[in-house]
Scaffold this motif. Structure first.
Motif, PDB file in Angstrom:
ATOM      1  N   LYS A  30       0.815  -1.214   0.000  1.00 42.91           N
ATOM      2  CA  LYS A  30       0.000   0.000   0.000  1.00 42.91           C
ATOM      3  C   LYS A  30       0.851   1.269   0.000  1.00 42.91           C
ATOM      4  O   LYS A  30       0.466   2.283  -0.592  1.00 42.91           O
ATOM      5  N   THR A  31       1.987   1.233   0.678  1.00 43.16           N
ATOM      6  CA  THR A  31       2.803   2.437   0.833  1.00 43.16           C
ATOM      7  C   THR A  31       3.965   2.514  -0.159  1.00 43.16           C
ATOM      8  O   THR A  31       4.785   3.428  -0.075  1.00 43.16           O
ATOM      9  N   ASN A  32       4.017   1.564  -1.096  1.00 42.03           N
ATOM     10  CA  ASN A  32       5.081   1.592  -2.092  1.00 42.03           C
ATOM     11  C   ASN A  32       4.600   1.388  -3.526  1.00 42.03           C
ATOM     12  O   ASN A  32       5.374   1.579  -4.465  1.00 42.03           O
ATOM     13  N   PHE A  33       3.331   1.004  -3.711  1.00 45.42           N
ATOM     14  CA  PHE A  33       2.778   0.756  -5.045  1.00 45.42           C
ATOM     15  C   PHE A  33       1.482   1.549  -5.196  1.00 45.42           C
ATOM     16  O   PHE A  33       0.744   1.724  -4.234  1.00 45.42           O
ATOM     17  N   PHE A  34       1.213   1.995  -6.400  1.00 43.63           N
ATOM     18  CA  PHE A  34      -0.116   2.533  -6.675  1.00 43.63           C
ATOM     19  C   PHE A  34      -0.966   1.434  -7.295  1.00 43.63           C
ATOM     20  O   PHE A  34      -0.449   0.425  -7.772  1.00 43.63           O
ATOM     21  N   LEU A  35      -2.268   1.620  -7.266  1.00 44.16           N
ATOM     22  CA  LEU A  35      -3.201   0.587  -7.694  1.00 44.16           C
ATOM     23  C   LEU A  35      -2.930   0.133  -9.123  1.00 44.16           C
ATOM     24  O   LEU A  35      -2.747   0.952 -10.026  1.00 44.16           O
ATOM     25  N   ASN A  36      -2.856  -1.190  -9.323  1.00 41.00           N
ATOM     26  CA  ASN A  36      -2.604  -1.856 -10.603  1.00 41.00           C
ATOM     27  C   ASN A  36      -1.157  -1.755 -11.062  1.00 41.00           C
ATOM     28  O   ASN A  36      -0.832  -2.176 -12.186  1.00 41.00           O
ATOM     29  N   GLU A  37      -0.274  -1.239 -10.219  1.00 45.36           N
ATOM     30  CA  GLU A  37       1.154  -1.262 -10.560  1.00 45.36           C
ATOM     31  C   GLU A  37       1.659  -2.692 -10.470  1.00 45.36           C
ATOM     32  O   GLU A  37       1.260  -3.463  -9.589  1.00 45.36           O
TER      33      GLU A  37
END
Length: 205
Positions: A25-32
């Motif tokens: 959650k704190t290192n990726f954006f959604l669908n990355e």
């Protein structure tokens, strides 16, 4: 197995599950998505869902709350099953399976209950923990999934194959988390080692 050991194993599964989810959650954006070790069939792919099997949803403003409360009730039932099995000194196969199912179910419930108020949204951005602009309210959080193993990708199926003939086929297409894996392993133990799991002559001592 003792109750103390059962609690320890549950805590370990929950800790691994929640650390992995908070990291995503704190290192990726959604669908990355990224390939691990440059392997096409091992990916970290961040998605979110309502946390119910097969994408089940209850329509309406209170649908998510109803589903979450149902799952909380189920977790209490599993907790009672675990305690009863420990008291009866059931086999370690059964107790291990219940521990994994319980820890996995509880891990996903934590997402549903708390994540909506702990994080802001992940659309085109990396989410912030303890944000002052949460993306949802209590009991409306979404479950974080990230592990993706598409061993066979876009394989052209022959036209004669029922339902999927002439379409690109991908296996394994599910994206899951540590909690999902724990539940699957627990259920697998109950299926594969069914006789040993429910054999009352086998003690957990």
């Amino acid at each position: 197995m003792t109750l103390k050991k059962a609690y320890l194993y549950i805590f370990i599964v929950l800790l691994i599950d929640q650390i992995s989810k908070v990291y995503i959650k704190t290192n990726f954006f959604l669908n990355e998505s990224i390939n691990v070790l440059n392997l096409d069939w091992f990916r970290i792919h961040f998605i979110e869902n309502e946390g119910m099997a097969w994408g089940i949803e209850i329509p309406g403003n209170y649908g998510k709350i109803v589903l979450t409360l149902f799952r909380i009730f189920a977790v209490f039932a599993i907790a009672w099953w675990l305690k009863d099995s420990l008291n009866k000194k059931s086999s370690n196969f059964l107790i291990t399976a219940i521990i994994l199912i319980f820890a996995g179910a509880l891990g996903n419930i934590i997402d549903s209950v708390f994540y909506g108020v702990l994080f802001d949204h992940s659309v085109h951005q990396v989410a912030t923990l303890f944000s002052d602009q949460p993306y949802e309210t209590w009991f409306h959080g979404k479950v974080v999934d990230m592990f993706y193993f598409p061993f066979i990708q876009d394989y052209p199926m022959p036209d004669w194959v029922p339902f999927i003939g002439g379409k690109p086929f991908t296996f394994f297409n599910a994206i899951f988390n540590v909690a999902d894996f724990a539940i699957s392993v627990g259920v697998g133990i109950l299926i594969v080692f069914n006789k040993k799991a429910f054999d009352e002559s086998i003690s957990s001592d």
